[in-house]
Motif scaffolding. Structure first.
Motif, mmCIF file in Angstrom:
data_model
loop_
_atom_site.group_PDB
_atom_site.id
_atom_site.type_symbol
_atom_site.label_atom_id
_atom_site.label_comp_id
_atom_site.label_asym_id
_atom_site.label_seq_id
_atom_site.Cartn_x
_atom_site.Cartn_y
_atom_site.Cartn_z
ATOM 1 N N GLN B 34 0.837 -1.216 0.000
ATOM 2 C CA GLN B 34 0.000 0.000 0.000
ATOM 3 C C GLN B 34 0.869 1.263 0.000
ATOM 4 O OE1 GLN B 34 -3.178 -0.013 2.960
ATOM 5 N NE2 GLN B 34 -3.411 -2.222 2.760
ATOM 6 N N LEU B 35 2.168 1.085 0.287
ATOM 7 C CA LEU B 35 3.120 2.203 0.349
ATOM 8 C C LEU B 35 3.905 2.310 -0.944
ATOM 9 C CD1 LEU B 35 4.694 4.250 2.279
ATOM 10 C CD2 LEU B 35 6.293 2.366 2.635
ATOM 11 N N ALA B 74 -0.808 -2.235 10.747
ATOM 12 C CA ALA B 74 0.076 -1.061 10.708
ATOM 13 C C ALA B 74 1.516 -1.511 10.917
ATOM 14 C CB ALA B 74 -0.313 -0.040 11.774
ATOM 15 N N CYS B 75 2.439 -0.727 10.376
ATOM 16 C CA CYS B 75 3.856 -1.059 10.548
ATOM 17 C C CYS B 75 4.702 0.197 10.452
ATOM 18 C CB CYS B 75 4.323 -2.084 9.506
ATOM 19 S SG CYS B 75 4.224 -1.499 7.805
ATOM 20 N N ALA B 76 5.875 0.129 11.059
ATOM 21 C CA ALA B 76 6.865 1.215 10.963
ATOM 22 C C ALA B 76 8.244 0.609 11.200
ATOM 23 C CB ALA B 76 6.595 2.295 12.006
ATOM 24 N N VAL B 98 3.065 2.425 7.440
ATOM 25 C CA VAL B 98 1.812 2.154 6.724
ATOM 26 C C VAL B 98 0.726 1.809 7.732
ATOM 27 C CG1 VAL B 98 0.729 0.960 4.773
ATOM 28 C CG2 VAL B 98 3.226 0.920 4.994
ATOM 29 N N VAL B 99 -0.463 2.390 7.532
ATOM 30 C CA VAL B 99 -1.664 1.946 8.247
ATOM 31 C C VAL B 99 -2.597 1.393 7.173
ATOM 32 C CG1 VAL B 99 -3.652 2.638 9.647
ATOM 33 C CG2 VAL B 99 -1.395 3.656 10.086
ATOM 34 N N ASP B 100 -3.111 0.202 7.402
ATOM 35 C CA ASP B 100 -3.972 -0.437 6.407
ATOM 36 C C ASP B 100 -5.144 0.492 6.027
ATOM 37 O OD1 ASP B 100 -4.615 -3.175 5.095
ATOM 38 O OD2 ASP B 100 -6.520 -2.519 5.976
ATOM 39 N N ASN B 101 -5.456 0.517 4.734
ATOM 40 C CA ASN B 101 -6.564 1.345 4.218
ATOM 41 C C ASN B 101 -7.805 1.272 5.097
ATOM 42 O OD1 ASN B 101 -5.303 2.227 1.866
ATOM 43 N ND2 ASN B 101 -5.785 0.308 0.778
ATOM 44 N N SER B 102 -8.138 0.049 5.518
ATOM 45 C CA SER B 102 -9.395 -0.175 6.249
ATOM 46 C C SER B 102 -9.341 0.389 7.668
ATOM 47 C CB SER B 102 -9.684 -1.676 6.329
ATOM 48 O OG SER B 102 -8.707 -2.300 7.162
ATOM 49 N N MET B 103 -8.152 0.750 8.140
ATOM 50 C CA MET B 103 -7.989 1.174 9.537
ATOM 51 C C MET B 103 -7.592 2.641 9.669
ATOM 52 S SD MET B 103 -8.752 -1.363 11.500
ATOM 53 C CE MET B 103 -8.036 -0.923 13.102
ATOM 54 N N GLY B 109 -2.481 4.759 13.726
ATOM 55 C CA GLY B 109 -1.235 5.366 13.261
ATOM 56 C C GLY B 109 -0.610 6.217 14.359
ATOM 57 N N LYS B 110 -1.469 6.943 15.055
ATOM 58 C CA LYS B 110 -0.975 7.817 16.128
ATOM 59 C C LYS B 110 -0.431 6.977 17.281
ATOM 60 C CE LYS B 110 -2.309 12.165 18.182
ATOM 61 N NZ LYS B 110 -3.390 13.044 18.576
#
Lengths: 159, 159
Positions: B34-35, B74-76, B98-103, B109-110
């Motif tokens: 997604q990124l 989500a990931c970082a 990345v935060v998944d589109n659905s979330m 993310g925060k």
């Protein structure tokens, strides 16, 4: 010590090489001081030695030295990140680029950045990235870079 | 496996943890997709394993997983750079958030970025930095970041 590059300018000889432990007693810390506040008393020899000893082919500090004056006139730090995106691609990050005040406009910065990009390419990186202030955008554009986003930073107040 | 953080949202349980080798068969690669373009066929299990094995306390991938669906949402990636400036200071670099589109818009993310900053602080970093596209500046400002410069990039055409 490996000399990557040597050139003459105005009857003086300049070499591009890795930072080494002897540079503690040269002007490397003063040069960094042109980029960011640095308290030389706080950078002990042992800290510097530890820093040098951790450098490797994925984390380098390149410097340009005037061999006639023994003065370091430019520096750049690179480190190479392994990614999963871009099919396990690698990215070369560039930090702490400084050209000595007295040598700006001589082309030394462009030579240094050209070498950094060659190195990144040789190491298999698909791109080289760095962050800069607005007034340095034009310099990096001359080195082949394009503005591609915004740097965001958060300072940790507890330190 | 260390669970750093656990929370409930809409009757589902989410955990924040390190990326691990089992995540190869989960949706981590799709999430990264997604990124940036990613060709899953090109990311072999062995490459992924090598990548995981190189991670350490100075180079982490944090993920948030929905424990009810086993989906990574989500990931970082973070890596910590030793500097000489700022009195042998450390900087936490953040990549591939990345935060998944659905979330998106759920606060995940925060939460993730808050954890990254806590981690950077714990590791003794004087700042956390990242690069983002203009449309993400507002999100990072909400996480406490400030725009502080420009990202410059140069792609190596030989790859």
């Amino acid at each position: 010590m490996t000399i990557y590059y040597s050139l003459d300018l105005n009857n003086e000889t300049f070499v591009l090489r890795d930072l080494c432990v002897d540079d503690y007693s040269k002007n490397y810390l003063d040069l960094l001081g042109q980029l960011s506040k640095i308290d030389k008393e706080q950078v002990k020899f042992q800290d510097f030695l530890d820093f040098i000893n951790e450098l490797n082919e994925r984390n380098k500090v390149f410097i340009i030295e005037n061999k006639d004056t023994d003065k370091i006139i430019a520096c750049a730090t690179v480190f190479i990140e392994n990614k999963i995106i871009h099919n396990m691609g690698k990215v070369c990050h560039v930090e702490d680029v400084v050209v000595d005040n007295s040598m700006r406009g001589t082309g030394m910065g462009k030579i240094l950045m050209g070498f950094v990009n060659e190195y990144a390419n040789k190491m298999g990186c698909y791109k080289t990235i760095l962050d800069c202030a607005q007034h340095n955008v034009v310099f990096y554009e001359k080195c082949g870079f394009k503005n591609n986003g915004f740097q965001m930073s958060l300072y940790h107040s507890s330190l």
